[in-house]
Design a protein around this motif. Structure first.
Motif, PDB file in Angstrom:
ATOM      1  N   ARG A   1      -0.531   2.139  -7.972  1.00 22.00           N
ATOM      2  CA  ARG A   1       0.916   2.390  -7.928  1.00 22.00           C
ATOM      3  C   ARG A   1       1.727   1.109  -7.823  1.00 22.00           C
ATOM      4  NH1 ARG A   1       3.399   6.629  -4.150  1.00 22.00           N
ATOM      5  NH2 ARG A   1       5.144   6.031  -5.448  1.00 22.00           N
ATOM      6  N   ARG A   2       1.162   0.068  -7.275  1.00 17.08           N
ATOM      7  CA  ARG A   2       1.912  -1.179  -7.090  1.00 17.08           C
ATOM      8  C   ARG A   2       1.615  -2.220  -8.174  1.00 17.08           C
ATOM      9  NH1 ARG A   2       4.165  -0.962  -1.890  1.00 17.08           N
ATOM     10  NH2 ARG A   2       3.130   0.537  -0.539  1.00 17.08           N
ATOM     11  N   THR A   3       0.815  -1.865  -9.166  1.00 12.53           N
ATOM     12  CA  THR A   3       0.484  -2.802 -10.235  1.00 12.53           C
ATOM     13  C   THR A   3       1.694  -2.989 -11.136  1.00 12.53           C
ATOM     14  OG1 THR A   3      -1.805  -2.007 -10.211  1.00 12.53           O
ATOM     15  CG2 THR A   3      -1.124  -3.303 -12.110  1.00 12.53           C
ATOM     16  N   THR A   4       2.021  -4.243 -11.434  1.00 17.70           N
ATOM     17  CA  THR A   4       3.169  -4.535 -12.289  1.00 17.70           C
ATOM     18  C   THR A   4       2.752  -5.405 -13.468  1.00 17.70           C
ATOM     19  OG1 THR A   4       3.770  -6.475 -10.982  1.00 17.70           O
ATOM     20  CG2 THR A   4       4.841  -4.390 -10.390  1.00 17.70           C
TER      21      THR A   4
ATOM     22  N   ASP B   1       7.384  -7.791 -14.770  1.00 19.04           N
ATOM     23  CA  ASP B   1       7.337  -7.203 -13.432  1.00 19.04           C
ATOM     24  C   ASP B   1       7.649  -5.702 -13.413  1.00 19.04           C
ATOM     25  OD1 ASP B   1       6.585  -7.795 -10.796  1.00 19.04           O
ATOM     26  OD2 ASP B   1       8.675  -7.783 -10.140  1.00 19.04           O
TER      27      ASP B   1
ATOM     28  N   ASP C   1       6.863  -1.757 -13.323  1.00 19.58           N
ATOM     29  CA  ASP C   1       5.772  -0.948 -12.794  1.00 19.58           C
ATOM     30  C   ASP C   1       4.900  -0.468 -13.953  1.00 19.58           C
ATOM     31  OD1 ASP C   1       6.661  -1.052 -10.118  1.00 19.58           O
ATOM     32  OD2 ASP C   1       8.035   0.628 -10.463  1.00 19.58           O
TER      33      ASP C   1
ATOM     34  N   HIS D   1       2.148   1.935 -13.355  1.00 23.50           N
ATOM     35  CA  HIS D   1       1.703   3.315 -13.079  1.00 23.50           C
ATOM     36  C   HIS D   1       2.912   4.241 -13.212  1.00 23.50           C
ATOM     37  CE1 HIS D   1      -0.114   6.779 -11.127  1.00 23.50           C
ATOM     38  NE2 HIS D   1      -1.270   6.132 -11.123  1.00 23.50           N
TER      39      HIS D   1
ATOM     40  N   SER E   1       7.309   3.770 -10.703  1.00 18.92           N
ATOM     41  CA  SER E   1       5.963   4.011 -10.200  1.00 18.92           C
ATOM     42  C   SER E   1       5.888   5.407  -9.583  1.00 18.92           C
ATOM     43  CB  SER E   1       5.623   2.959  -9.149  1.00 18.92           C
ATOM     44  OG  SER E   1       4.333   3.183  -8.626  1.00 18.92           O
TER      45      SER E   1
END
Length: 85
Positions: free
Chosen positions: A20-23, A28, A30, A32, A62
């Motif tokens: 969920r925090r992958t960018t 930058d 999101d 997910h 996200s």
């Protein structure tokens, strides 16, 4: 896996699951998100081809959808824009 960011179109090389925090390393954004999911389809009900998916209102934020599978986000956005013309 190689795919494209919905936000900037950058080629992404992702090994493993997208959290969920992958960018995106370029813009930058999101990753997910519905717009980067292979099930996203602007012409489907709730814009998702997965009939059991929960309705997500903010498609570019996200989310915690358990059915998320990284797809080609830039392709989906491009298809949606060409469908609107």
């Amino acid at each position: 896996m190689s795919t494209t960011c919905y936000g900037c179109g950058a080629t992404l090389r992702i090994d493993g699951p997208v959290g969920r925090r992958t960018t995106c390393p370029e813009c930058d954004a999101d990753l997910h998100t519905c717009l980067n999911c292979r099930h996203h389809d602007p012409s489907a009900a709730h814009e998702c081809r997965e009939p059991h998916a929960e309705t997500i209102v903010d498609k570019d934020a996200s989310n915690a959808c358990d059915l998320f599978q990284l797809g080609d986000g830039a392709d989906d956005v491009g298809r949606a824009e060409s469908d609107a013309l």
